[in-house]
Design a protein around this motif. Structure first.
Motif, PDB file in Angstrom:
ATOM      1  N   THR A   1     -49.006  72.938  -8.295  1.00  0.00           N
ATOM      2  CA  THR A   1     -50.037  73.238  -9.127  1.00  0.00           C
ATOM      3  C   THR A   1     -51.236  72.379  -8.366  1.00  0.00           C
ATOM      4  OG1 THR A   1     -47.986  73.556 -10.752  1.00  0.00           O
ATOM      5  CG2 THR A   1     -50.038  72.811 -11.510  1.00  0.00           C
TER       6      THR A   1
ATOM      7  N   ASN B   1     -58.198  68.422  -7.964  1.00  0.00           N
ATOM      8  CA  ASN B   1     -57.397  67.614  -8.000  1.00  0.00           C
ATOM      9  C   ASN B   1     -57.727  66.059  -7.888  1.00  0.00           C
ATOM     10  OD1 ASN B   1     -55.125  70.014  -7.575  1.00  0.00           O
ATOM     11  ND2 ASN B   1     -55.890  70.083  -5.386  1.00  0.00           N
TER      12      ASN B   1
ATOM     13  N   LYS C   1     -55.885  71.574  -9.710  1.00  0.00           N
ATOM     14  CA  LYS C   1     -56.057  71.418 -10.706  1.00  0.00           C
ATOM     15  C   LYS C   1     -57.876  71.394 -10.386  1.00  0.00           C
ATOM     16  CE  LYS C   1     -53.307  68.492 -14.157  1.00  0.00           C
ATOM     17  NZ  LYS C   1     -52.834  67.068 -15.052  1.00  0.00           N
TER      18      LYS C   1
ATOM     19  N   LEU D   1     -61.046  72.249 -17.723  1.00  0.00           N
ATOM     20  CA  LEU D   1     -60.047  72.508 -16.903  1.00  0.00           C
ATOM     21  C   LEU D   1     -58.980  73.155 -16.425  1.00  0.00           C
ATOM     22  CD1 LEU D   1     -58.187  69.859 -15.734  1.00  0.00           C
ATOM     23  CD2 LEU D   1     -57.048  69.361 -17.713  1.00  0.00           C
TER      24      LEU D   1
ATOM     25  N   GLU E   1     -55.815  74.570 -14.698  1.00  0.00           N
ATOM     26  CA  GLU E   1     -55.124  74.277 -13.679  1.00  0.00           C
ATOM     27  C   GLU E   1     -53.976  75.210 -13.661  1.00  0.00           C
ATOM     28  OE1 GLU E   1     -50.727  73.286 -15.738  1.00  0.00           O
ATOM     29  OE2 GLU E   1     -51.833  71.279 -15.632  1.00  0.00           O
TER      30      GLU E   1
ATOM     31  N   GLU F   1     -61.954  70.210 -12.606  1.00  0.00           N
ATOM     32  CA  GLU F   1     -62.343  70.077 -13.958  1.00  0.00           C
ATOM     33  C   GLU F   1     -63.795  69.917 -13.193  1.00  0.00           C
ATOM     34  OE1 GLU F   1     -62.166  66.384 -16.611  1.00  0.00           O
ATOM     35  OE2 GLU F   1     -61.465  65.829 -14.867  1.00  0.00           O
TER      36      GLU F   1
END
Length: 365
Positions: free
Chosen positions: A80, A98, A82, A71, A73, A84
């Motif tokens: 912000t 996201n 993300k 992950l 960030e 993964e």
């Protein structure tokens, strides 16, 4: 774009760790074989979807486990975000941006662009033509989605054409069946060659400027695109003509022998092939100039400053080259791995420190 946090679970020798990065230089230090490069590898996967060390994803899973999760960030456009990546043995990698699942891993290209400078980077100078083609393709895929589609299409054509060539060898198909595939190969290959040549021209200009500073004006660079295509001003017709002339040779070999999948980028220093005639120190200088030129190219084309990953290379550079590199990366987010924390503390630079031991973060300051 700035990365903030990396979460690793069952990745290489990391059971589960969070690693936080500064906006400037983050120095990952520790003894050899503790897991420093594994962090660089994970970050590079977020840039390209692939490891730079292995094509076997099972090798990335911690011993005794069945899966890994990564992950990242990061901050982009004041938000912000993300990414993964999940992988389970026996299954395909899964990508979430996201928290929205994406069907294609290629959807992450260009989101967190990165440039990797590692001991393996010398392969782009002294390695096989395949290493240099790979480098050109990675850069172009990061900055140009159309190029990615053209490359994917070209690779599918090559796969199908190779099958057909084998069938012709076994008299299961007639040679005339190659015509439609040769036309498709020429069309897809034309755009690949044109984009590679444009990139090489731009990199040559940047590398000459950079190498001027690294070598005190003693060295100059010339990049040449080496191809079997005779007429580079009429690429489509030239590819098609080359394939027609050499049809019997390809049938005999049962393999595609001509086209951009066999091309190369020759790097000359002072009019001599760097792969053959350059010293190890010169090759390091050229590799350094090439990677910085790539960083500038990505920044110019995408508007994003790439993350710079420097894996165990500072000790390979002399003091002059180290200083030059530090001046270049000033203001750019950079991740450096090293065994020598003390040396960097004396550099006077604003650096955060991440101490790694046996796959664990001891300090993250």
């Amino acid at each position: 774009m700035k990365i903030k946090r990396l979460h690793l679970k069952n990745f290489r020798n990391y059971k589960e760790e969070n690693i936080f990065f500064s906006k400037g230089i983050s120095l990952i230090y520790g003894d050899n074989a503790q897991g420093k490069t594994n962090i660089i590898e994970a970050l590079y996967i977020f840039a390209t979807g692939k490891s730079h060390r292995t094509s076997n994803m099972n090798e990335l899973v911690m011993y005794g486990e069945q899966f890994f999760n990564l992950l990242l960030e990061f901050e982009d456009n004041n938000y912000t975000q993300k990414i993964e990546i999940k992988f389970e043995k026996g299954k395909r990698k899964e990508l979430f941006i996201n928290e929205i699942k994406k069907e294609r891993l290629s959807d992450l290209l260009g989101i967190v662009p990165s440039v990797l400078f590692a001991p393996e980077s010398l392969l782009s100078i002294k390695g096989s033509p395949g290493e240099r083609r790979k480098l050109l393709d990675i850069v172009l895929c990061l900055v140009n989605k159309k190029y990615l589609l053209s490359l994917q299409k070209y690779n599918r054509i090559m796969k199908n054409k190779n099958i057909l060539l084998k069938q012709i060898q076994m008299k299961k198909q007639k040679p005339e069946a190659l015509n439609v595939w040769n036309e498709s190969q020429a069309k897809a290959g034309e755009s690949i060659i044109k984009e590679r040549k444009l990139l090489i021209e731009s990199l040559e200009s940047s590398m000459n400027r950079l190498l001027l500073g690294i070598s005190d004006g003693q060295e100059n660079i010339r990049l040449k695109y080496k191809t079997s295509i005779a007429d580079e001003n009429n690429v489509y017709e030239s590819i098609l003509n080359t394939l027609d002339i050499n049809m019997e040779k390809e049938i005999e070999q049962g393999s595609c022998l001509y086209g951009p999948h066999r091309d190369d980028m020759e790097i000359d220093v002072n009019n001599k092939n760097s792969r053959v005639y350059c010293s190890q120190g010169q090759q390091r200088s050229v590799a350094l100039a090439l990677n910085i030129a790539i960083l500038e190219e990505i920044e110019q084309r995408t508007g994003k400053t790439p993350l710079l990953l420097l894996d165990d290379v500072m000790s390979e550079l002399d003091e002059k080259r180290q200083k030059y590199l530090f001046d270049i990366i000033n203001g750019k987010q950079t991740i450096i791995t090293t065994t020598e924390k003390t040396k960097f503390k004396e550099s006077g630079k604003d650096i955060s420190y991440i101490h790694i031991k046996n796959g664990m973060v001891l300090d993250n300051e």
